[in-house]
Design an enzyme around this catalytic site. Structure first.
Site, short mmCIF file in Angstrom:
data_model
loop_
_atom_site.label_atom_id
_atom_site.label_comp_id
_atom_site.label_asym_id
_atom_site.label_seq_id
_atom_site.Cartn_x
_atom_site.Cartn_y
_atom_site.Cartn_z
N HIS A 538 3.66 -0.44 -4.09
CA HIS A 538 2.59 -1.33 -4.53
C HIS A 538 3.16 -2.64 -5.11
O HIS A 538 3.02 -3.70 -4.50
CB HIS A 538 1.73 -0.62 -5.57
CG HIS A 538 0.55 -1.42 -6.03
ND1 HIS A 538 -0.10 -1.19 -7.22
CD2 HIS A 538 -0.08 -2.49 -5.48
CE1 HIS A 538 -1.09 -2.06 -7.36
NE2 HIS A 538 -1.09 -2.86 -6.33
N HIS A 543 2.88 -7.35 -4.15
CA HIS A 543 2.75 -8.42 -5.14
C HIS A 543 4.01 -9.28 -5.23
O HIS A 543 3.94 -10.51 -5.13
CB HIS A 543 2.46 -7.82 -6.52
CG HIS A 543 1.10 -7.24 -6.66
ND1 HIS A 543 0.06 -7.91 -7.24
CD2 HIS A 543 0.59 -6.03 -6.27
CE1 HIS A 543 -1.03 -7.17 -7.22
NE2 HIS A 543 -0.74 -6.02 -6.64
N HIS A 729 -1.70 -3.83 1.34
CA HIS A 729 -2.06 -3.77 -0.07
C HIS A 729 -3.32 -2.94 -0.29
O HIS A 729 -3.41 -2.15 -1.24
CB HIS A 729 -2.26 -5.17 -0.66
CG HIS A 729 -2.65 -5.14 -2.11
ND1 HIS A 729 -3.95 -5.28 -2.53
CD2 HIS A 729 -1.90 -4.96 -3.23
CE1 HIS A 729 -3.99 -5.18 -3.84
NE2 HIS A 729 -2.77 -5.00 -4.30
N ASN A 733 -3.48 0.24 -2.83
CA ASN A 733 -4.09 -0.14 -4.10
C ASN A 733 -5.45 0.49 -4.35
O ASN A 733 -5.67 1.12 -5.38
CB ASN A 733 -4.23 -1.66 -4.19
CG ASN A 733 -4.87 -2.10 -5.50
OD1 ASN A 733 -4.27 -2.00 -6.57
ND2 ASN A 733 -6.11 -2.55 -5.44
N ILE A 882 -7.52 -7.58 -7.01
CA ILE A 882 -7.96 -6.46 -7.84
C ILE A 882 -9.42 -6.68 -8.19
O ILE A 882 -9.93 -7.79 -8.10
CB ILE A 882 -7.13 -6.30 -9.12
CG1 ILE A 882 -7.21 -7.59 -9.99
CG2 ILE A 882 -5.69 -6.00 -8.80
CD1 ILE A 882 -6.59 -7.44 -11.35
#
Length: 882
Positions: A538, A543, A729, A733, A882
């Site tokens: 992750h 990121h 992602h 996530n 997010i």
């Protein structure tokens, strides 16, 4: 009825005196002029969360009355002005009209203004404009649209940028129209502006960067520690060394700490004003969502903690029912159309999110999907194995190529680290197969975290954490499911790491203390996988590795560049999320160190593993081949044959990958008809050179970097970037809360080793399995903290833009590009339908599993424009979100 000329003249003088520009009549006439162009300007005034900043609004009106308005000046794309360095000819400044009289809602939102431009037809077509904000406060400029330009229906300028008062800048703010140009195709009048804008975004590398600065620059990860607070909070600088290489982050320019000149000073913990370029920060809607989720999660943490003060075992869950009580009981919030209509009437996003209407219980955590249909199915071996294919970390499992599994650690340093699993231990559970036969037929698989964790175990286990390096062996059965065969748990030799590993092997059992031991062995394996997932799959592999691409793109590719337009939607919010993560999550003493087993060594360990990162291997087909879970086969879709046919992540992922690759290939072919065009593009070459030599500079000499001299290199690289930022992602996530929101299923910490026969812990395991299990894994406060975090991370915001969608249809004027993008979206909708069909196919047991939880993490959600938010467990946002 006519008006008095004297009165009109007096009125015009008053307007010019107090408002800084002459009055404009309804048609936009200002005296005599050869031509008029009507402009529509969409902007959002400065706000405080969901409310317009009233003070700023009043001050802006005050400035407006004293001639300090907002002006726009058109720039010709067809005629130069030699007197101004051969830049495009400039039109007369036009001011936003009726700023004072336009009523602004208290609720933050967009406001539309008009501007009327004097434009001499002989000056040609506008290709850019200069905007100057002489108000007190900044505003968010959404777009400008021109109407009435001869030969053009409309000219669109997509701005999406905060414009601060002019005195904050040492240059003019310039915005270009939606047309797309390679550098050599740029109209001569716009070239100077194109080059100057890139220079402004690069900055000069000096000073502390302020919120109005628009500088994109690089820095090491030297902002994680806080040695001025306490030596215990000092952390290793990541990046710039062979020992701890790392991708670069965005620069802030903050001063060094007093005790370590190599570490950057930190802001107060509660300050969210961490520098990133203002346009990289959350939108007003997203920030309100974020704070609402944070407030809600904080309350959900505090209530059980307060209740535990009177508990006989403080900071401990005594049974699985204690854990379930986090989600059960309380008052169930209503869920119906009436409440939804009421909620939709609430103007403030933050309040809307606090007033949920999705059936959640008041002040309780939402029920994670993994226990929603069946509260005990998570404990089955089938579900334990299935989540390696369709869980939150389905990107690690690999085909076993040799038996026993061998280690790649240096034996001179770590001794013998090869597996101690024997054929006799596993063949009894192999459905009549032998190890040799299963190896030849590629039916043995492994979840292997041994080599990644072993070098750090001595240090990790010197803290309150007590954990293992794990290997889990599995058999592919005829029905397509995986069957766990053995779990090996290893520790460094007590006499020193160079003596090798001390390992124990555990095999499946259902009853008695042996069954309890097996459940604990699965928990230790889950702890290894959880830590690796959070740090590597992750954080590092999405990121961290994407941030240098974002920085390089803004520094080297103009907003006019086709590759900028292709990639920019996939970078939204990421720099700000990463900055917040460094501030409160992955910093010394942050949430990640407190909730994931590597603790203070977490980021340092990720730096060591970054040494093995390979950009080309991030392509899904290459990753599947590397892990041995697929083989090349041109007869199969995508040229690959999956060894595990019912591998939901890989099956869905390959379809998404192919759709992205097709879209990127079609798009790049429009602008790069030949390889030579790629090689001759100076901005593209500077972008790739800087990305390799600076952004990922610690790996610059690796041979796998594409040379970027062919269109194939470009397509491959852009496809990987988009895949990582969007689908990959999403896969690692948004399943965090559905799977790990119930911590016994995916514990993040183990606090004691496997009980040995004859010890009190072993006796407790035999007499009260649940209590012993919960004493071994994550403690209550860490559980609440971790669950709160992943609840926030797993939610979709109300302004989400999904793969195949765009938040502005006028992002380009090129019909070919728009048609290719439409085909891309249509293909993603077809993929959605195929995913649902597979989830409804009872023959595909890994799609749903014993927990009855359909795999939808790679469901694109392209067809959904309802802005459904929350814990949906589906949807691929365009960017790392997010």
């Amino acid at each position: 009825m006519g008006s008095c000329p004297t009165a009109q003249m007096f009125k015009r003088k008053v307007m010019k005196t107090f408002c800084g520009h002459p009055e404009t009549d309804a048609k936009g006439d200002v005296g005599e002029m050869k031509m008029k162009i009507k402009g529509t300007v969409v902007l959002m005034k400065k706000n405080v969360l969901d409310l317009t900043d009233v003070k700023a609004s009043v001050l802006d009106r005050f400035h407006e009355c004293f001639g300090k308005g907002v002006s726009l000046q058109l720039v010709s794309a067809t005629h130069t002005d030699p007197a101004k360095g051969f830049g495009g000819k400039l039109g007369k400044p036009a001011f936003l009209e009726k700023w004072i009289t336009t009523i602004t809602s208290l609720t933050a939102g967009e406001t539309v203004f008009s501007a009327t431009f004097d434009w001499d037809e002989s000056m040609g077509v506008p290709g850019a404009f200069i905007i100057k904000n002489h108000h007190h406060s900044q505003f968010y400029l959404r777009s400008v649209t021109l109407e009435g330009v001869p030969g053009h229906d409309r000219i669109h300028f997509i701005c999406d940028s905060w414009v601060y008062p002019q005195h904050r800048y040492k240059y003019n703010r310039v915005f270009f129209s939606s047309k797309t140009y390679l550098p050599h195709q740029t109209p001569e009048p716009l070239r100077k502006y194109r080059e100057e804008e890139l220079e402004n975004l690069r900055g000069n590398g000096k000073g502390i960067l302020k919120e109005w600065d628009r500088v994109y620059d690089y820095a090491y990860y030297n902002d994680l520690g806080n040695p001025d607070k306490n030596p215990e909070y000092a952390r290793t600088v990541l990046g710039g060394t062979q020992e701890y290489p790392y991708p670069r982050r965005g620069k802030t320019g903050r001063k060094p700490t007093k005790k370590d000149p190599n570490s950057e000073s930190r802001l107060p913990l509660l300050s969210l004003n961490v520098y990133v370029p203002r346009d990289e920060q959350f939108s007003q809607v997203k920030f309100s969502d974020f704070l609402a989720y944070a407030v809600k999660s904080l309350v959900q943490v505090l209530i059980p903690e307060i209740g535990s003060i009177c508990d006989k075992t403080i900071n401990e869950f005594d049974s699985f029912q204690d854990v379930l009580n986090l989600y059960e009981g309380g008052v169930k919030l209503p869920n119906g159309p009436t409440l939804k209509q009421l909620k939709d009437c609430i103007p403030w996003e933050m309040i809307r999110e606090l007033i949920r209407n999705d059936g959640e219980r008041f002040l309780k955590f939402p029920v994670p999907s993994v226990i929603k249909e069946n509260k005990t199915a998570w404990r089955t071996d089938e579900e334990f194995a299935r989540e390696m294919l369709a869980g939150v970390n389905p990107v690690i499992i690999s085909c076993l190529r040799e038996f026993p599994p061998a280690s790649n650690l240096d034996p001179k340093v770590y001794g013998n680290q090869n597996s101690s699993i024997t054929k006799e231990q596993i063949e009894k559970n192999m459905n009549g197969l032998t190890v040799d036969y299963a190896l030849r037929c590629k039916k043995l698989f492994i979840l292997n975290h041994h080599d990644a964790l072993m070098p750090y175990l001595t240090r990790i286990n010197s803290t309150s954490t007590k954990t293992y390096a794990s290997r889990t062996l599995l058999l592919l059965q005829d029905d397509g499911t995986l069957k766990p065969l053995a779990i090996e748990l290893s520790l460094p030799h007590p006499q020193g790491e160079h003596h090798g590993a001390v390992s124990k092997v555990f095999t499946p059992a259902e009853d008695g203390v042996e069954g309890s031991i097996w459940q604990l062995a699965k928990a230790y394996a889950a702890v290894s996988d959880s830590g690796f997932h959070q740090l590597i799959s992750h954080w590092l592999n999405t990121h961290a590795v994407i941030e240098p691409f974002i920085i390089a793109t803004h520094r080297q590719l103009s907003a006019l560049h086709p590759i900028y337009k292709l990639l920019h939607p996939h970078f939204r919010d990421t720099m700000y999320i990463n900055a917040l993560a460094r501030h409160i999550l992955i910093n010394a003493g942050g949430v990640l160190e407190r909730t994931v087993f590597p603790g203070k060594y977490a980021l340092e360990m990720s730096a060591v593993l970054y040494k093995n990162w390979n950009f080309i291997e991030q392509a899904l087909p290459n990753d599947l081949l590397k892990r041995g879970v697929a083989v090349e086969d041109l007869r199969c879709p995508h040229g690959l044959r999956l060894l595990i046919e019912d591998y939901p992540y890989a099956v869905d992922g390959l379809e998404i990958w192919a759709a992205i690759e097709t879209w990127v290939s079609e798009y790049c072919s429009i602008y790069y008809p030949a390889d030579q065009v790629v090689e001759d593009d100076p901005e593209l070459q500077s972008w790739w050179t800087e990305l390799r030599n600076v952004g990922h500079g610690d790996l610059k000499d690796e041979p796998w970097w594409p040379e970027m001299n062919t269109r194939a290199d470009l397509v491959k690289s852009c496809t990987i970037i988009i895949w990582l930022a969007s689908a990959f992602h999403a896969a690692v996530n948004f399943g965090q809360y559905p799977y790990a929101g119930y911590l016994p299923n995916r514990p993040t910490v183990s606090r004691r080793f496997m009980p040995e026969p004859g010890t009190p812990e072993y006796a407790e395991l035999a007499s009260d399995f649940e209590k012993a299990f919960l004493k071994t894994i994550t403690a209550q406060f860490q559980t609440l903290l971790g669950v709160s975090l992943i609840e926030i991370l797993s939610r979709h915001s109300t302004d989400e833009v999904y793969l195949g969608q765009t938040d502005n249809p006028n992002w380009t004027t090129d019909d070919e590009a728009l048609a290719a993008f439409e085909r891309f979206g249509n293909e993603l909708v077809k993929i959605e339908n195929r995913i649902m069909d597979r989830n409804n196919d009872s023959r595909l047991k890994n799609r749903v599993g014993p927990v009855r939880m359909p795999y939808t993490l790679l469901y694109p959600n392209t067809s959904d424009y309802t802005k459904e938010c929350g814990l949906t467990g589906k949807g691929i946002p365009n960017s790392i979100s997010i």
